[in-house]
Each structure stands twice: as C-alpha cells, then as structure tokens.
Enzyme design. Sequence first.
Site, PDB file in Angstrom:
ATOM      1  N   SER A 173      12.510  -9.222   7.453  1.00 56.06           N
ATOM      2  CA  SER A 173      11.269  -8.785   6.795  1.00 56.06           C
ATOM      3  C   SER A 173      10.085  -9.662   7.185  1.00 56.06           C
ATOM      4  O   SER A 173       8.987  -9.493   6.655  1.00 56.06           O
ATOM      5  CB  SER A 173      11.446  -8.784   5.272  1.00 56.06           C
ATOM      6  OG  SER A 173      11.875 -10.057   4.834  1.00 56.06           O
ATOM      7  N   ASN A 201      15.905 -15.139  -4.324  1.00 55.36           N
ATOM      8  CA  ASN A 201      15.630 -14.054  -5.271  1.00 55.36           C
ATOM      9  C   ASN A 201      14.484 -14.401  -6.223  1.00 55.36           C
ATOM     10  O   ASN A 201      13.594 -13.580  -6.463  1.00 55.36           O
ATOM     11  CB  ASN A 201      16.891 -13.710  -6.061  1.00 55.36           C
ATOM     12  CG  ASN A 201      17.988 -13.176  -5.168  1.00 55.36           C
ATOM     13  OD1 ASN A 201      17.749 -12.902  -3.993  1.00 55.36           O
ATOM     14  ND2 ASN A 201      19.184 -13.033  -5.704  1.00 55.36           N
ATOM     15  N   THR A 204     -20.494  22.360 -14.558  1.00 58.87           N
ATOM     16  CA  THR A 204     -19.120  22.549 -15.020  1.00 58.87           C
ATOM     17  C   THR A 204     -18.601  23.728 -14.195  1.00 58.87           C
ATOM     18  O   THR A 204     -19.374  24.642 -13.862  1.00 58.87           O
ATOM     19  CB  THR A 204     -19.019  22.884 -16.522  1.00 58.87           C
ATOM     20  OG1 THR A 204     -19.652  24.141 -16.752  1.00 58.87           O
ATOM     21  CG2 THR A 204     -19.693  21.828 -17.399  1.00 58.87           C
ATOM     22  N   SER A 223     -20.592  14.799  15.894  1.00 57.69           N
ATOM     23  CA  SER A 223     -19.530  15.637  16.439  1.00 57.69           C
ATOM     24  C   SER A 223     -19.535  15.514  17.957  1.00 57.69           C
ATOM     25  O   SER A 223     -20.578  15.257  18.566  1.00 57.69           O
ATOM     26  CB  SER A 223     -19.789  17.078  16.011  1.00 57.69           C
ATOM     27  OG  SER A 223     -19.233  17.977  16.943  1.00 57.69           O
ATOM     28  N   LYS A 229     -24.546  17.838  14.110  1.00 61.14           N
ATOM     29  CA  LYS A 229     -23.686  17.405  13.004  1.00 61.14           C
ATOM     30  C   LYS A 229     -23.906  15.952  12.589  1.00 61.14           C
ATOM     31  O   LYS A 229     -24.155  15.080  13.391  1.00 61.14           O
ATOM     32  CB  LYS A 229     -22.206  17.597  13.363  1.00 61.14           C
ATOM     33  CG  LYS A 229     -21.743  19.029  13.400  1.00 61.14           C
ATOM     34  CD  LYS A 229     -21.802  19.728  12.053  1.00 61.14           C
ATOM     35  CE  LYS A 229     -20.707  19.278  11.124  1.00 61.14           C
ATOM     36  NZ  LYS A 229     -19.378  19.715  11.562  1.00 61.14           N
ATOM     37  N   ASN A 244     -21.606  13.871   9.864  1.00 62.56           N
ATOM     38  CA  ASN A 244     -20.449  14.051   8.982  1.00 62.56           C
ATOM     39  C   ASN A 244     -20.211  12.839   8.083  1.00 62.56           C
ATOM     40  O   ASN A 244     -20.428  11.705   8.491  1.00 62.56           O
ATOM     41  CB  ASN A 244     -19.190  14.293   9.822  1.00 62.56           C
ATOM     42  CG  ASN A 244     -19.302  15.558  10.658  1.00 62.56           C
ATOM     43  OD1 ASN A 244     -19.946  16.532  10.255  1.00 62.56           O
ATOM     44  ND2 ASN A 244     -18.695  15.541  11.833  1.00 62.56           N
ATOM     45  N   GLU A 297     -14.771  11.092   3.471  1.00 59.83           N
ATOM     46  CA  GLU A 297     -13.589  11.936   3.716  1.00 59.83           C
ATOM     47  C   GLU A 297     -12.337  11.082   3.894  1.00 59.83           C
ATOM     48  O   GLU A 297     -11.264  11.412   3.396  1.00 59.83           O
ATOM     49  CB  GLU A 297     -13.805  12.812   4.954  1.00 59.83           C
ATOM     50  CG  GLU A 297     -14.819  13.923   4.701  1.00 59.83           C
ATOM     51  CD  GLU A 297     -15.250  14.625   5.989  1.00 59.83           C
ATOM     52  OE1 GLU A 297     -14.430  14.767   6.903  1.00 59.83           O
ATOM     53  OE2 GLU A 297     -16.426  15.006   6.079  1.00 59.83           O
ATOM     54  N   TYR A 301      19.240  -8.587  -8.339  1.00 60.31           N
ATOM     55  CA  TYR A 301      18.582  -8.325  -7.055  1.00 60.31           C
ATOM     56  C   TYR A 301      19.437  -7.430  -6.159  1.00 60.31           C
ATOM     57  O   TYR A 301      20.657  -7.566  -6.108  1.00 60.31           O
ATOM     58  CB  TYR A 301      18.295  -9.651  -6.319  1.00 60.31           C
ATOM     59  CG  TYR A 301      17.658  -9.435  -4.962  1.00 60.31           C
ATOM     60  CD1 TYR A 301      16.286  -9.258  -4.843  1.00 60.31           C
ATOM     61  CD2 TYR A 301      18.431  -9.369  -3.807  1.00 60.31           C
ATOM     62  CE1 TYR A 301      15.704  -9.030  -3.602  1.00 60.31           C
ATOM     63  CE2 TYR A 301      17.854  -9.143  -2.557  1.00 60.31           C
ATOM     64  CZ  TYR A 301      16.486  -8.971  -2.462  1.00 60.31           C
ATOM     65  OH  TYR A 301      15.920  -8.747  -1.236  1.00 60.31           O
ATOM     66  N   GLN A 354      13.480  -5.325  -1.070  1.00 62.15           N
ATOM     67  CA  GLN A 354      12.643  -5.801   0.030  1.00 62.15           C
ATOM     68  C   GLN A 354      11.613  -4.728   0.416  1.00 62.15           C
ATOM     69  O   GLN A 354      10.557  -5.031   0.957  1.00 62.15           O
ATOM     70  CB  GLN A 354      13.534  -6.140   1.225  1.00 62.15           C
ATOM     71  CG  GLN A 354      12.795  -6.640   2.432  1.00 62.15           C
ATOM     72  CD  GLN A 354      13.735  -7.308   3.424  1.00 62.15           C
ATOM     73  OE1 GLN A 354      14.197  -8.414   3.182  1.00 62.15           O
ATOM     74  NE2 GLN A 354      14.021  -6.651   4.527  1.00 62.15           N
ATOM     75  N   LYS A 414       7.522  -4.424  -0.663  1.00 63.96           N
ATOM     76  CA  LYS A 414       6.358  -5.113  -0.107  1.00 63.96           C
ATOM     77  C   LYS A 414       5.485  -4.268   0.821  1.00 63.96           C
ATOM     78  O   LYS A 414       4.273  -4.208   0.636  1.00 63.96           O
ATOM     79  CB  LYS A 414       6.812  -6.399   0.588  1.00 63.96           C
ATOM     80  CG  LYS A 414       7.058  -7.518  -0.441  1.00 63.96           C
ATOM     81  CD  LYS A 414       7.600  -8.769   0.159  1.00 63.96           C
ATOM     82  CE  LYS A 414       9.100  -8.758   0.295  1.00 63.96           C
ATOM     83  NZ  LYS A 414       9.889  -8.357  -0.874  1.00 63.96           N
TER      84      LYS A 414
HETATM   85  N1  ARG Z   1      13.342 -10.809   2.144  1.00 63.31           N
HETATM   86  C1  ARG Z   1      13.950 -10.657   0.877  1.00 63.31           C
HETATM   87  C2  ARG Z   1      13.130  -9.669   0.034  1.00 63.31           C
HETATM   88  O1  ARG Z   1      12.038  -9.407   0.378  1.00 63.31           O
HETATM   89  C3  ARG Z   1      14.015 -11.970   0.171  1.00 63.31           C
HETATM   90  C4  ARG Z   1      15.104 -12.092  -0.835  1.00 63.31           C
HETATM   91  C5  ARG Z   1      16.429 -12.146  -0.167  1.00 63.31           C
HETATM   92  N2  ARG Z   1      17.454 -12.302  -1.101  1.00 63.31           N
HETATM   93  C6  ARG Z   1      18.731 -12.034  -0.808  1.00 63.31           C
HETATM   94  N3  ARG Z   1      19.603 -12.229  -1.746  1.00 63.31           N
HETATM   95  N4  ARG Z   1      19.081 -11.553   0.363  1.00 63.31           N
HETATM   96  O2  ARG Z   1      13.575  -9.129  -0.914  1.00 63.31           O
END
Ligand code: ARG
Length: 459
Positions: A25, A112, A157, A279, A285, A287, A292, A319, A324, A327
């Site tokens: 990640s 975690n 309205t 355009s 034009k 725009n 938009e 967890y 993950q 995010k």
């Molecule tokens: N990259 C992981 C996440 O975003 C971090 C936590 C990892 N924890 C684990 N037990 N593998 O969630």
Amino acid sequence: MANDKMWAGRFTKSLSQVADDFNSSIHFDCKMYKQDITGSMAHAAMLGKQGIISAEDSELIIATLGEILADLNEGEIDFDMTAEDIHMFIEMELTKRIGDVGKRLHTARSRNDQVALDIRMYLRDETNDIIALVKKLIGAVVKVAKENSDAIMPGYTHLQRAQPIVFAHQILAYGMMFERDITRLEDAIKRMNKSPLGSCALAGTTYETNRDMVAEKLGFDGVTLNSIDGVSDRDFCIELQAAYSTLMMHLSRLSEEIILWSSWEFKFIELDDSFTTGSSIMPQKKNSDMAELVRGKTGRVYGNLLATLTMLKGLPLAYNKDMQEDKEQIFDSVETVKKCLEVYIPMMETMKVLKDNMYKAAQKGFINATDLADYLAKKNVPFRTAYKIVGTIVGECIEKGIVLDEMPLEAYKAHCADFCDDLYNEISLETCVAKRISKGGTGPDSVKMQIEFLEGICK
Ligand code: ARG
C-alpha cells in the site's frame, strides 16, 4: 525483496511478486508519512518516559525520526516502493540509520493501531484545510451578495418564475448550506479525535503504557476506550465522506445554476474568461467547464462513500486487510473536494453579475401575482378569493400579451371594486422585494442580517 519481510520468520517461502505488489500500500499510504513519523515520535517519547525503553534509546529514535521527516520533506530520500506500507518503510529507514535501537520502536504497538492513528491524524489535517477553504468560499459568497443586494431577479420554483428576490438572497442560500457543511465537518472531526494508539493488535498490551500521554502530545481529546473498536472502527471515514458528499452536492447544485445562468437563455451572469473554456470547432462558445467538472466530480465523491460503506459492512472484528481499501477512496475524495473548492473560490470572486438581464427576466412571468393577491387580501378580501381573482386577471393579461403592471385600472376594477391606483406601486418589483420583511426573507434587513451572520463565519 519479498523474503526480506519483517514478518518472514515463520515462513519457509517468500511472497510471490504478484502477491507482494497486490498487498503493498506504500504507493498511496506514503501520503501519511508526516503523521506516521509524528505518531512514532510521540510513541517513542512515551516508551522512554514509562521506562519501557531507555531514555537514550527514546531520544535517539525521536531525533532520527526527525531527520527522516526532514529528509522526506526536502526530497533527500525517496520512498522505497518495494516496502509493504509506509509504517514498514519508516521503521526500516530508522533501523538502517540506528540499527538495533530502531528495532525497539515497535514495542507495545501494532500496525493496526498505528494505521488507525495515522489515518485519523491525516484526515484531521486535511479536513481542517477543507474547512478553511469552505470559509474562503463563504467569503466569496458574501462578496457577491454585498455587491448584489439590490439586484432583482426572478426566484424560481419548478424552474418556473415564481416571486421576485434579490440575487444576494439566492447566493446567500448557498452560503447557509456551506456554513452547515462546516459544522458537519467539525462535528465529524470531534468524534474522530480520539487516539487509538496503544490498542496494539486488538487486545491492548502487557506493558505499562501511557496512552493518554501519547494522545495529548498528538492533539487528541482522549483515547478510544475499547482496543478492539480502536483498531477496527472506520466510521469516521464514513461520516467525513458523507459530509464531503453533502458539500459536493451543494457545490453541484450551485454549479448547475451557474451553468444555466451563463447560458444565452438566462444570461444572468458571465464567468471570467480565466475560468471558462472555448470549443475546438464552434468559435462563439464559452463553456462553464469548471462548474460542469465540479458537478461531475460529485459522482466520484458519492462513489467513494458507498465503496467504504460496502467494504466495511461484512467485516468481523477486529482488523482485516480489507480495511487497507479505506485509504485510496477517502484520499481521492479529500483531493477532489479540495481541488473543487480551490477552483470555485476565484471563479465566484471573478464572476460578473448581469443585473439588467436579471431585472428584465423579473419583469416577465407575472412574478408579482402573489403580491397582487396579498394586496386584495389586505383590503379584507379573503385570500382564496383574492387568489382566484388574480388568477383570472393573469389569464386575461396572457391573452392580451401584457403584464400586470400594464393593465389599466378600469380593467382591474371590473374584476374587483377594491382595486385602487395604489396597486401599481404595490406590485412594482422594488416594492415586492422591499416588503418581504419576514425573518429570512428577501427584504433588505433580512439580507443584511444574513450577510452579517456569514461574515462572522468566514472572518
Ligand atoms: N497497510 C495496512 C493498512 O493500510 C496497515 C496495517 C497492516 N496490518 C496488518 N495486520 N497487516 O491497513
């Protein structure tokens, strides 16, 4: 390399490359490097203070983390994209620099609780930035409102001309929505602002930690009270994304109006050249692409909210790696909301309001018909009767191709003897607006009060 993993001890084979890439990640959680390092510094300080590690080790860890932070800020070092995530990367970098001492940092902590901490801190910072931008946007709304307190336009309205209002009143309605958006964001931050650090993997720890000390150092209002909840809860992501979605919905509605008002059919406003596009084929034009795009991007912010809700719905405690996925979705929403606000503020500030065109539109469409009915009602004609009489008069005017102001008094009297020549003043657009004296109405005192209220928010 895959077999260099920190957790490699219990494995006989290394992770396949495709699984390693899939699992990693770092390419998105590297955004949280500042929060990760700051959190680790507070954790190391606590470990030292509690005598869990030595004071010297604690100090060395903190100082080195500071150096890593500075190096990353200044681009002296790059993220190692083969690392599993930002937490592993920072720890590896620390250990590279100070050896075994660095390996003591992860005492009484898990990734975690670390990730749960980082994301809260990241979202707190970003949401505070968003709040500051919304305040600026309210500032732009107030500017437009002040310059257009006397600009009469038709209020709508069903997208049908309804009653006369001033443009300030219309735009201030959005100011009120944005003010509530701020309170929603602040409210979500308040609930999110509890430190999960020290929850460890899920059950807490055998060390004598001081979670409150870490929480205080990092600007939290306390600690999460259940370690299982601390590591597995992401409801703050949902709340924030719901608040971002509502803000985007408001921006999208305003965008829709801006697009309509910019059209030749309305021509109530003209966006500055610096916020419009042309355009490739039609030379005439101009725009409203920015508006938009904001309207369009609202969809992805809604989508991210739904993705997070769906990701969480079946997860057993505590967890799970599914989390993950929280995010990228919320990072995308944060970035989208910020970009939309950043373009919106100057677009609003430079927008030209075409008061004459608004006024001309207000003269058509019988938008003073309610006022004519009120005029009769105030002369003691029951409102329903007055309403019916005026309806008939409007029908007659449409047939003759005239507006209410052009109908002669005798013609009025033929419908009701209570009509006198003061009716013309009563149904003038200026009177209609000025007489809307009720609190929150389009009358001048109310508009002034609204401006003052919003000025208090954005200063
Ligand atoms: N990259 C992981 C996440 O975003 C971090 C936590 C990892 N924890 C684990 N037990 N593998 O969630």
